[in-house]
Design an enzyme around this catalytic site. Structure first.
Site, short mmCIF file in Angstrom:
data_model
loop_
_atom_site.label_atom_id
_atom_site.label_comp_id
_atom_site.label_asym_id
_atom_site.label_seq_id
_atom_site.Cartn_x
_atom_site.Cartn_y
_atom_site.Cartn_z
N ASN A 20 -37.59 -42.80 67.41
CA ASN A 20 -37.78 -41.68 67.77
C ASN A 20 -36.80 -41.33 68.93
O ASN A 20 -36.99 -40.19 69.51
CB ASN A 20 -39.41 -41.42 68.40
CG ASN A 20 -40.19 -41.70 67.17
OD1 ASN A 20 -41.08 -42.60 67.39
ND2 ASN A 20 -40.19 -40.65 66.09
N ILE A 66 -35.18 -37.10 72.41
CA ILE A 66 -36.52 -37.94 72.02
C ILE A 66 -37.24 -36.93 71.37
O ILE A 66 -37.49 -35.72 71.54
CB ILE A 66 -37.28 -38.40 73.30
CG1 ILE A 66 -36.34 -39.41 74.23
CG2 ILE A 66 -38.54 -39.08 73.04
CD1 ILE A 66 -36.80 -39.08 75.80
N CYS A 67 -37.97 -37.47 70.12
CA CYS A 67 -38.98 -36.66 69.52
C CYS A 67 -40.21 -37.20 69.87
O CYS A 67 -40.95 -38.24 69.71
CB CYS A 67 -39.09 -36.91 67.97
SG CYS A 67 -40.08 -35.96 67.10
N LEU A 68 -41.21 -36.64 70.87
CA LEU A 68 -42.31 -36.67 71.25
C LEU A 68 -43.02 -35.47 71.51
O LEU A 68 -42.57 -34.53 72.17
CB LEU A 68 -42.49 -37.29 72.67
CG LEU A 68 -43.61 -37.96 73.52
CD1 LEU A 68 -44.39 -38.85 72.43
CD2 LEU A 68 -43.42 -38.52 74.66
#
Lengths: 179, 260
Positions: free
Chosen positions: A106, A114-116
């Site tokens: 991620n 960041i993929c959150l």
């Protein structure tokens, strides 16, 4: 002020004078909040996470460190992140990136993005720097394989030995400077 | 339809300085449309204008908060009315805690709302108490306005948590209509700025705040050109005035009686 036109009129930007005043006040109350968050973070002893303002006198740019959680493939590894707060924080999420190269499904290998979900559309003003750091720490050990930014890492996640090999090839230990 | 409303409201100030007469609002809609007829119906029934609120997904909470505070202007005993509202907020503390909110996480938002309520009884450094104009200014200040909205979101979330057994059957994803658990409904549909309120949120908030709310639905759906009012009664006091809101598809504004 706003003269309340009908839909036929083109939309206009807000009037200038109150906006200037507002952004200054905005920065003031955001600074207070960030000061409080810094205190909370320093007083609490959450193992493996830390963050501080990058420069004295500017509360809007921080650097942080995240240690990989124990009993995961990231145990014993540390990563540096940067946190940039918008003037209307906490109503808008801060921008967070990995500054260290981080091999993770991620994390975008090109720029550290960041993929959150809580950093994007699920952001809420109840969260804080501390909750973000803790979420990032657990993200290290529990990636979301369904929406990868690093497809290679996502592909290897289920073969831990190969994953660990790639992880260590990409890992650069942090130097001992702050924080 | 939805787009035309969003286009005209998304660029505006958070809260309009001036009232918009219903006769002006009706120009937003097609001639002879049900919408126009519904607005005419409201005018015939004594409503004159709306105070427009930006269409940013927070419009229900912002309209509600503004109207809740605006009522203080006409209170004959302001000191008492202010005290009553402050003690209402203090009464939420145990429930907020049970719902999982640390005081640290909401104190700033609560204080902003309290300051605003107190200002109706306590003169500021220039010796003035809150009036309509200064209230509008508070709501145009992004940080103050957002703090108040967010505090009301937390109260809404708290109330859904408290009443989750009754509420659970009505909690759903507004796009897919899939059921949502109370926990994820609170996280996704309430505690995030910019996410619109549907009926469960409206009922929960008005219930917690112990106020009566009437929403005039100018929705273009009726065939008889009348406006459906949804009334939610929570106030113990019989004479309590209602918070009046105007709903157009996807948007809420504050609705006013009397002269524009």
């Amino acid at each position: 002020m706003d003269q309340l036109t009908t839909s036929l009129a083109p939309s206009r930007p807000s009037p200038k004078s109150p906006v200037a005043g507002t952004s200054q006040q905005a920065a003031g109350s955001t600074s207070n909040r960030l000061g409080n968050e810094l205190m909370t973070l320093m007083m609490s002893s959450s193992p493996g996470i830390s963050a501080f303002p990058k420069h004295d006198g500017n509360l809007f740019e921080w650097v942080g460190t995240i240690e990989g959680p124990a009993e995961t493939v990231y145990a014993g590894l540390s990563y540096r992140i940067s946190i940039a707060f918008p003037p209307n924080y906490p109503y808008v999420a801060p921008t967070i990136k990995f500054e260290s190269l981080c091999y993770h499904p991620n994390v975008d290998p090109a720029n550290g993005a960041i993929c959150l979900d809580i950093l994007q559309d699920k952001w809420s003003a109840v969260y804080s720097v501390q909750t973000i750091l803790l979420s990032l720490q657990s993200l290290l050990g529990e990636p979301n394989i369904a929406s990868p930014l690093n497809a290679d890492a996502a592909g290897l996640w289920n073969t831990p030995e190969e994953y660990k090999e790639q992880l260590m090839q990409h890992y650069r230990p942090l130097k001992d400077d702050s924080p | 339809m939805l787009n035309s409303i969003n286009d005209t409201t998304s660029q505006r100030a958070l809260m309009a300085s001036e009232l918009t007469p219903l006769s002006v609002l009706r120009e937003d809609f097609d001639r002879e449309s049900v919408f126009q007829k519904q607005l005419d119906f409201l005018q015939k029934n004594g409503f004159s204008s709306v105070r427009r609120v930006r269409g940013d997904g927070d419009c229900f909470y912002r309209s509600f908060a503004f109207s809740f505070l605006e009522q203080l202007i006409d209170e004959p005993d302001r000191e008492f009315a202010v005290m009553r509202r402050l003690s209402l907020l203090d009464g939420f503390e145990p429930s907020l805690k049970s719902a999982g909110f640390d005081k640290d996480t909401y104190q700033d938002f609560k204080e902003e709302f309290e300051e605003c309520i107190k200002a109706f009884a306590q003169p500021d450094h220039t010796g003035r108490v809150m009036n309509l104009q200064s209230l509008v200014q508070v709501f145009q200040d992004e940080m103050k306005s957002h703090a108040i909205v967010f505090y009301l979101r937390l109260i809404t979330s708290m109330k859904i948590y408290e009443d989750q057994e009754n509420m659970a059957p009505f909690l759903m994803n507004p796009e897919t209509f899939d059921p949502m658990s109370p926990t994820s409904f609170r996280r996704r549909q309430i505690e995030v700025m910019g996410v619109e309120a549907d009926e469960p949120q409206i009922i929960a908030l008005t219930n917690a705040m112990k106020v009566n709310v009437e929403v005039a639905y100018v929705d273009g759906h009726t065939t008889s050109d009348i406006v459906k009012f949804v009334r939610i009664h929570n106030a113990q006091d019989e004479n309590s005035r209602s918070i009046m809101l105007l709903y157009r598809p996807g948007h809420y504004d504050v609705l006013n009686r009397g002269k524009p």
